[in-house]
Design a protein around this motif. Structure first.
Motif, short mmCIF file in Angstrom:
data_model
loop_
_atom_site.label_atom_id
_atom_site.label_comp_id
_atom_site.label_asym_id
_atom_site.label_seq_id
_atom_site.Cartn_x
_atom_site.Cartn_y
_atom_site.Cartn_z
N ALA A 386 0.83 -1.20 0.00
CA ALA A 386 0.00 0.00 0.00
C ALA A 386 0.87 1.26 0.00
O ALA A 386 0.52 2.26 -0.65
CB ALA A 386 -0.93 -0.01 1.21
N GLN A 387 1.99 1.23 0.71
CA GLN A 387 2.87 2.39 0.76
C GLN A 387 3.52 2.68 -0.59
O GLN A 387 3.89 3.81 -0.87
CB GLN A 387 3.96 2.15 1.82
N LEU A 388 3.65 1.65 -1.41
CA LEU A 388 4.29 1.81 -2.72
C LEU A 388 3.29 1.92 -3.86
O LEU A 388 3.67 1.90 -5.03
CB LEU A 388 5.24 0.64 -2.97
N GLY A 389 2.01 2.02 -3.54
CA GLY A 389 0.99 2.19 -4.57
C GLY A 389 0.46 0.89 -5.15
O GLY A 389 -0.29 0.90 -6.12
N ILE A 390 0.84 -0.24 -4.55
CA ILE A 390 0.34 -1.55 -4.98
C ILE A 390 -0.90 -1.88 -4.17
O ILE A 390 -0.94 -1.65 -2.96
CB ILE A 390 1.41 -2.64 -4.79
N LEU A 391 -1.91 -2.43 -4.82
CA LEU A 391 -3.15 -2.74 -4.12
C LEU A 391 -3.10 -4.16 -3.54
O LEU A 391 -3.02 -5.14 -4.29
CB LEU A 391 -4.34 -2.64 -5.08
N PRO A 392 -3.12 -4.32 -2.21
CA PRO A 392 -3.21 -5.67 -1.63
C PRO A 392 -4.63 -6.20 -1.81
O PRO A 392 -5.60 -5.51 -1.50
CB PRO A 392 -2.88 -5.45 -0.15
N VAL A 393 -4.76 -7.42 -2.31
CA VAL A 393 -6.08 -8.02 -2.52
C VAL A 393 -6.16 -9.35 -1.80
O VAL A 393 -5.13 -9.97 -1.47
CB VAL A 393 -6.38 -8.19 -4.02
N GLU A 394 -7.37 -9.81 -1.58
CA GLU A 394 -7.58 -11.02 -0.81
C GLU A 394 -7.31 -12.29 -1.61
O GLU A 394 -6.66 -13.21 -1.14
CB GLU A 394 -9.02 -11.05 -0.27
N THR A 395 -7.83 -12.34 -2.83
CA THR A 395 -7.78 -13.58 -3.60
C THR A 395 -7.21 -13.31 -5.00
O THR A 395 -7.20 -12.17 -5.47
CB THR A 395 -9.18 -14.18 -3.76
N ASN A 397 -8.61 -13.99 -7.75
CA ASN A 397 -9.68 -13.46 -8.60
C ASN A 397 -9.81 -11.95 -8.43
O ASN A 397 -10.11 -11.22 -9.38
CB ASN A 397 -11.01 -14.14 -8.27
N ASP A 398 -9.59 -11.47 -7.21
CA ASP A 398 -9.64 -10.02 -6.97
C ASP A 398 -8.54 -9.31 -7.76
O ASP A 398 -8.70 -8.16 -8.19
CB ASP A 398 -9.47 -9.71 -5.48
N ALA A 399 -7.41 -9.99 -7.92
CA ALA A 399 -6.29 -9.37 -8.64
C ALA A 399 -6.58 -9.20 -10.12
O ALA A 399 -5.94 -8.37 -10.79
CB ALA A 399 -5.03 -10.22 -8.45
N LEU A 400 -7.54 -9.95 -10.64
CA LEU A 400 -7.84 -9.89 -12.07
C LEU A 400 -8.81 -8.76 -12.42
O LEU A 400 -9.02 -8.49 -13.61
CB LEU A 400 -8.43 -11.22 -12.52
N ILE A 401 -9.37 -8.11 -11.42
CA ILE A 401 -10.29 -6.99 -11.69
C ILE A 401 -9.48 -5.77 -12.12
O ILE A 401 -8.62 -5.31 -11.38
CB ILE A 401 -11.12 -6.65 -10.44
N PRO A 402 -9.72 -5.26 -13.33
CA PRO A 402 -8.92 -4.10 -13.79
C PRO A 402 -9.24 -2.84 -12.99
O PRO A 402 -10.40 -2.51 -12.77
CB PRO A 402 -9.32 -3.96 -15.27
N ARG A 403 -8.20 -2.16 -12.56
CA ARG A 403 -8.35 -0.91 -11.81
C ARG A 403 -7.29 0.06 -12.30
O ARG A 403 -6.17 -0.35 -12.64
CB ARG A 403 -8.16 -1.13 -10.30
N PHE A 404 -7.62 1.34 -12.26
CA PHE A 404 -6.65 2.37 -12.60
C PHE A 404 -6.38 3.22 -11.36
O PHE A 404 -7.23 3.34 -10.47
CB PHE A 404 -7.16 3.21 -13.77
N PHE A 405 -5.20 3.81 -11.33
CA PHE A 405 -4.75 4.49 -10.11
C PHE A 405 -4.28 5.91 -10.43
O PHE A 405 -3.08 6.19 -10.42
CB PHE A 405 -3.64 3.67 -9.48
N PRO A 406 -5.23 6.83 -10.70
CA PRO A 406 -4.81 8.21 -11.02
C PRO A 406 -4.21 8.97 -9.84
O PRO A 406 -3.46 9.92 -10.03
CB PRO A 406 -6.12 8.86 -11.49
N LEU A 407 -4.53 8.53 -8.61
CA LEU A 407 -4.06 9.27 -7.43
C LEU A 407 -2.55 9.21 -7.25
O LEU A 407 -1.99 9.98 -6.46
CB LEU A 407 -4.76 8.72 -6.17
N ALA A 421 -3.25 7.67 -15.85
CA ALA A 421 -3.38 6.68 -14.77
C ALA A 421 -2.86 5.31 -15.18
O ALA A 421 -3.28 4.76 -16.20
CB ALA A 421 -4.84 6.58 -14.34
N PRO A 422 -1.96 4.74 -14.38
CA PRO A 422 -1.51 3.37 -14.67
C PRO A 422 -2.54 2.35 -14.22
O PRO A 422 -3.38 2.63 -13.35
CB PRO A 422 -0.24 3.25 -13.82
N GLN A 423 -2.50 1.21 -14.83
CA GLN A 423 -3.29 0.09 -14.31
C GLN A 423 -2.64 -0.32 -12.99
O GLN A 423 -1.43 -0.56 -12.94
CB GLN A 423 -3.32 -1.07 -15.30
N GLN A 424 -3.43 -0.36 -11.94
CA GLN A 424 -2.85 -0.55 -10.61
C GLN A 424 -2.37 -1.98 -10.43
O GLN A 424 -3.11 -2.94 -10.64
CB GLN A 424 -3.84 -0.19 -9.51
#
Length: 645
Positions: A386-395, A397-407, A421-424
């Motif tokens: 989280a400190q490096l901008g990586i999203l921790p996910v539970e499973t 399958n959660d990792a396969l959901i596309p997300r963008f990170f403009p922040l 925005a990069p794909q997170q």
């Protein structure tokens, strides 16, 4: 002596009564706008009076002598003749007024489409010129601000029209963006919020400036470095990102294959680019393509260890590999091989024995970093992510959901951040994660395989920052620096930089090719190689279509059925992340080359070339500039740059 009245009148300055003085001032459009409004009002009054008097004549009261006269006699008397004449002229004037108004309507609403003579001179119309100006965008300069380094500008075309031009038509295509699809800097830096063609009343009452204010923009991109970075990937697929870890300046970012902006101007050309599934030229691999990071991700695990206070851990390497549990497969080093029967051949990286974090990082020991990740634990790994901008996910399958990170971006408005925005990137850290999978993540495999090159350069940037901060990347030069997070203490960052230097500077390090190429420059570096296997689809070379094959699988009921699956092959990607100069890093670099093989063979030499180019351009500091330079020249923005002979 008394001055004659006529002379006195002539001596008065009557210029203030001119329409341009009364209405225009410094805004030229106001004069014709005000005159148009005055004309319409005056014409409306005249038509109204004519209509009133016209009908009033039919209802006027009769004079006493007209009462009782025969109709023929009344017609012959003077009053009746005068009234009849007045009505005729009223009708004539009414028709003339309507005709004049009709001309006004024609020239305003129809002439532009149907009158060739009007079209030929319409460019002289001030309102049309304002509309044209509204579509113009400011110039875009690189970090030097000099005219010769303009990235986007205007020039006169062969047909004498003003056209938008780009000095890096291909090299900056993904950053500048097209007029279709996902917007880039061109559409977000100069976005318009209002209709550029105001009506006369709006011009008279709302426009307060003599012309449209279009601001030129200076980027943090270095034009020469961007062009050089693009050449490093000629004939290859991959991406390169270069940023300044101290302030977040994006110095260069390129994805290959790319395209020319001119190729995407018309719809047919854009669709051709979009349908190229083999090369995917519209895809910015730097920010929106996931890769398996391989051993470069051990930098993340090392950062996690320092944050968790586990940096002093010592672990052995085993000839038979490390087994996180009795039932799990062994995790082996790159110099070992796991055979189908479960046996392990080869020798351990750096020898089979105990290793500390510095030696394990230097020789890139998979076994060590797998054990270190398990010791750190998934919760602390998630905190670092989280400190490096990586999203921790539970499973998974959660990792396969596309997300963008403009922040993650430091921009002047949200539109620019969304466009860039990069794909997170994601990291699975849920409760169901096994020790084996956590070990694989620690060495950059398994569920850590959702990383972009942009994310890897951020991982390298945190310890490269003297204060251990992760700075938000910025591309607008006038944006003040912003901190994303405090990842490490300054002392921890210093220790990690020293450990990273063993990879490039000490015997046995996997990236010593860097120090060999930089010999004699005095530049100390740190880095990490990476070699990652990834399954990739196979496309037909002639048709560009995805190759598929029929395979038999069992369904939920255990019945065999045939399905069509893509034909896959194992691609070995080449990685390298680097920071330089070590004592105060001014560049953090991430390089990935698809199918490039070992990181030390392909990606590391590219990173070394980029460091040398940055030195030549003065981006590493004055003390590292080559001695054979011309005198510094002053640029448009006041920045200075020396040019080599």
């Amino acid at each position: 002596m008394k001055m004659p009245l006529a002379a006195l009148i002539l001596a008065i300055d009557w210029s203030w009564l001119r329409p341009e003085s009364l209405f225009g001032g410094q805004i030229l459009e106001r004069t014709p706008a005000a005159l148009s409004i005055a004309y319409i009002i005056g014409l409306g009054i005249v038509i109204g009076l004519l209509i009133l008097t016209f009908f009033d004549n039919f209802k006027r009261p009769l004079f006493p002598f007209e009462i009782g006269l025969p109709r023929e006699a009344a017609r012959r008397i003077t009053t009746a003749i005068a009234n009849r004449s007045i009505r005729i002229w009223q009708t004539v004037f009414l028709l003339l007024a309507l005709t004049v108004f009709g001309f006004q309507v024609y020239w305003v609403y129809f002439a532009e489409d149907y009158n060739e003579q009007f079209q030929a001179v319409s460019y002289k119309d001030l309102r049309t010129r304002r509309t044209s100006a509204a579509s113009l965008r400011g110039w875009i300069f690189d970090r030097t601000g000099s005219l010769e380094n303009a990235i986007a500008y205007y020039k006169v075309g062969e047909d004498r029209n003003i056209i938008r031009a780009y000095s890096l038509d291909r090299e900056m295509a993904h950053l500048l963006g097209t007029e279709r699809g996902t917007p880039g800097l061109e559409r977000t830096l100069f976005s318009k919020e209002s209709d550029p063609m105001p009506e006369a009343w709006e011009i008279l009452t709302k426009i307060k400036q003599p012309g449209l204010s279009v601001t030129d923009v200076k980027l943090t991109i270095d034009k020469e470095l961007q062009e050089f970075v693009a050449k490093q990937l000629e004939g290859r697929k991959g991406a390169i990102v270069v940023i300044n870890p101290q302030n977040g300046d994006l110095l260069a970012m390129y994805s290959n294959p790319s395209f020319r902006l001119s190729e995407a101007q018309d719809l047919a050309g854009y669709l051709d680019l979009e349908s190229d599934n083999v090369n995917k030229p519209l895809l910015n691999r730097a920010t929106r393509e996931f890769y398996v990071p391989g051993s470069t991700f051990k930098t993340f695990t090392m950062i996690s260890a320092f944050r968790a206070g586990k940096q002093s851990a010592v672990f052995p390497s085993y000839p038979e590999g490390f087994r996180p549990s009795r039932s799990s497969r062994p995790i082996v080093d790159a110099t070992q091989k796991l055979l189908p029967d479960g046996t392990v051949t080869g020798v351990c990286d750096g020898g089979c024995g105990e290793k500390n974090i510095q030696f394990a990082y230097q020789v890139s020991s998979n076994q060590y970093f797998a054990q270190l990740a398990i010791l750190i634990g998934r919760e602390r790994m998630a905190e670092t992510a989280a400190q490096l901008g990586i999203l921790p996910v539970e499973t998974p399958n959660d990792a396969l959901i596309p997300r963008f990170f403009p922040l993650i971006w430091n921009t002047s408005n949200q539109k620019i951040a969304s466009a860039l925005a990069p794909q997170q990137s994601t990291l699975v850290t849920g409760k169901t994660l096994s020790a084996f999978d956590l070990g694989l993540e620690g060495m950059g495999q398994g569920f850590a395989g959702q990383m972009t090159p942009f994310q890897l350069v951020l991982i390298a940037s945190a310890p490269a920052n003297l204060e251990g901060k992760l700075m938000k990347p910025r591309i607008e030069a006038n944006q003040p620096p912003q901190v994303f997070s405090q990842v490490l203490t300054p002392q921890q960052a210093l220790q990690i930089r020293q450990i990273m230097s063993t990879v490039t500077e000490e015997p046995g390090g996997t990236g010593t090719v860097i120090s060999a190429k930089l010999a004699g420059t005095g530049i100390r570096t740190g880095g990490k190689t990476g070699t990652a296997e990834k399954l990739a689809p196979v496309f037909d070379e002639k048709t560009g279509r995805l190759k598929t094959q029929r395979v038999k699988v069992r369904d939920a009921n255990g019945q065999l059925k045939e399905i069509e699956q893509p034909v896959m092959y194992e691609r070995v990607d080449s990685w390298f992340i680097s920071i330089a100069p070590l004592e105060r890093p001014q560049v953090a670099i991430a390089v990935v080359v698809e199918g490039g093989g070992f990181g030390a063979r392909t990606a590391a030499p590219i990173a070394a070339n980029i460091i040398l180019k940055a030195r030549e351009l003065g981006l590493l500091g004055d003390q590292y500039k080559p001695k054979s330079t011309l005198p510094k020249t002053q640029t448009k923005s006041g920045n200075k740059r020396s040019k080599n002979n």
